[in-house]
Enzyme design. Structure first.
Site, mmCIF file in Angstrom:
data_model
loop_
_atom_site.group_PDB
_atom_site.id
_atom_site.type_symbol
_atom_site.label_atom_id
_atom_site.label_comp_id
_atom_site.label_asym_id
_atom_site.label_seq_id
_atom_site.Cartn_x
_atom_site.Cartn_y
_atom_site.Cartn_z
ATOM 1 N N PHE A 45 5.419 -0.014 8.848
ATOM 2 C CA PHE A 45 4.012 -0.057 9.263
ATOM 3 C C PHE A 45 3.152 -0.967 8.398
ATOM 4 O O PHE A 45 2.071 -1.359 8.815
ATOM 5 C CB PHE A 45 3.411 1.356 9.280
ATOM 6 C CG PHE A 45 3.657 2.145 8.026
ATOM 7 C CD1 PHE A 45 2.881 1.969 6.901
ATOM 8 C CD2 PHE A 45 4.695 3.067 7.989
ATOM 9 C CE1 PHE A 45 3.119 2.700 5.746
ATOM 10 C CE2 PHE A 45 4.935 3.813 6.848
ATOM 11 C CZ PHE A 45 4.151 3.624 5.716
ATOM 12 N N GLY A 48 1.441 -4.536 9.522
ATOM 13 C CA GLY A 48 0.314 -4.524 10.448
ATOM 14 C C GLY A 48 -0.830 -3.624 10.046
ATOM 15 O O GLY A 48 -1.848 -3.570 10.730
ATOM 16 N N HIS A 49 -0.718 -2.910 8.921
ATOM 17 C CA HIS A 49 -1.756 -1.927 8.547
ATOM 18 C C HIS A 49 -2.038 -1.980 7.065
ATOM 19 O O HIS A 49 -1.457 -1.231 6.305
ATOM 20 C CB HIS A 49 -1.291 -0.530 8.929
ATOM 21 C CG HIS A 49 -2.397 0.483 8.954
ATOM 22 N ND1 HIS A 49 -2.746 1.238 7.867
ATOM 23 C CD2 HIS A 49 -3.223 0.862 9.950
ATOM 24 C CE1 HIS A 49 -3.736 2.062 8.192
ATOM 25 N NE2 HIS A 49 -4.035 1.859 9.447
ATOM 26 N N PHE A 50 -2.906 -2.653 6.596
ATOM 27 C CA PHE A 50 -3.684 -3.762 7.112
ATOM 28 C C PHE A 50 -3.155 -5.027 6.437
ATOM 29 O O PHE A 50 -2.980 -4.994 5.216
ATOM 30 C CB PHE A 50 -5.166 -3.592 6.760
ATOM 31 C CG PHE A 50 -5.788 -2.349 7.334
ATOM 32 C CD1 PHE A 50 -6.103 -2.275 8.677
ATOM 33 C CD2 PHE A 50 -6.066 -1.257 6.527
ATOM 34 C CE1 PHE A 50 -6.705 -1.138 9.200
ATOM 35 C CE2 PHE A 50 -6.656 -0.118 7.057
ATOM 36 C CZ PHE A 50 -6.978 -0.049 8.393
ATOM 37 N N VAL A 55 -2.108 -0.343 3.574
ATOM 38 C CA VAL A 55 -2.527 1.045 3.394
ATOM 39 C C VAL A 55 -1.662 1.913 4.310
ATOM 40 O O VAL A 55 -1.475 1.585 5.484
ATOM 41 C CB VAL A 55 -4.023 1.224 3.765
ATOM 42 C CG1 VAL A 55 -4.434 2.681 3.704
ATOM 43 C CG2 VAL A 55 -4.901 0.376 2.870
#
Length: 143
Positions: A45, A48-50, A55
């Protein structure tokens, strides 16, 4: 009681990429658990986050707490071999970011049980700082 990753996978059905519990440090079946998740930049993840400021998504912190919280119930003799499902989340509070390199320590105290339903008081920490807390309801069912 302590559990390694292989022993945890014998209790809960989650697997990569959604397995969120690396080790159980303390376990009192039916009552309490303390577990950890090593948060690494390699998590699927983070890109893409962020981008530029990775995070851990809050929903995945809750997922890690839910997986952790199902373990003491599923280690109770009456529920061994069954599956735990998240039945509800209440009073969620996020207090701090979780980032690559953190060790997320998750604690769950089962505060109420009735039949195949349990309620747990959950908290997640990085070092000694509480990053998340919630009340979680679990429903135990057959596989």
């Amino acid at each position: 009681m302590k559990l390694n990753a292989q022993e945890i996978m014998e209790i809960i059905p989650n697997r990569y990429p959604i397995m969120m519990v690396d080790r159980v440090l303390e376990l009192e079946p039916g009552k309490r658990v303390v577990a950890i998740k090593n948060v690494t930049y390699n998590e699927p993840f983070f890109p893409g986050h962020f981008p530029g400021e990775p995070v851990m998504p809050g929903v995945l912190i809750l997922e890690a707490l839910a997986q952790t919280g199902s373990i003491p119930l599923l280690k109770s003799p009456e529920f061994e071999g069954m599956t735990g499902y998240l039945g509800g989340i209440d009073k969620v509070k996020f207090r701090q970011k979780v980032v690559p390199g953190d060790v997320l320590r998750m604690e769950m105290d089962i505060i109420k049980r009735k039949g195949n339903i349990g309620v747990g008081k959950a908290a997640a920490y990085v070092e000694d700082k509480k990053v998340c807390s919630a009340l979680m309801t679990f429903i135990i069912g057959a596989e």
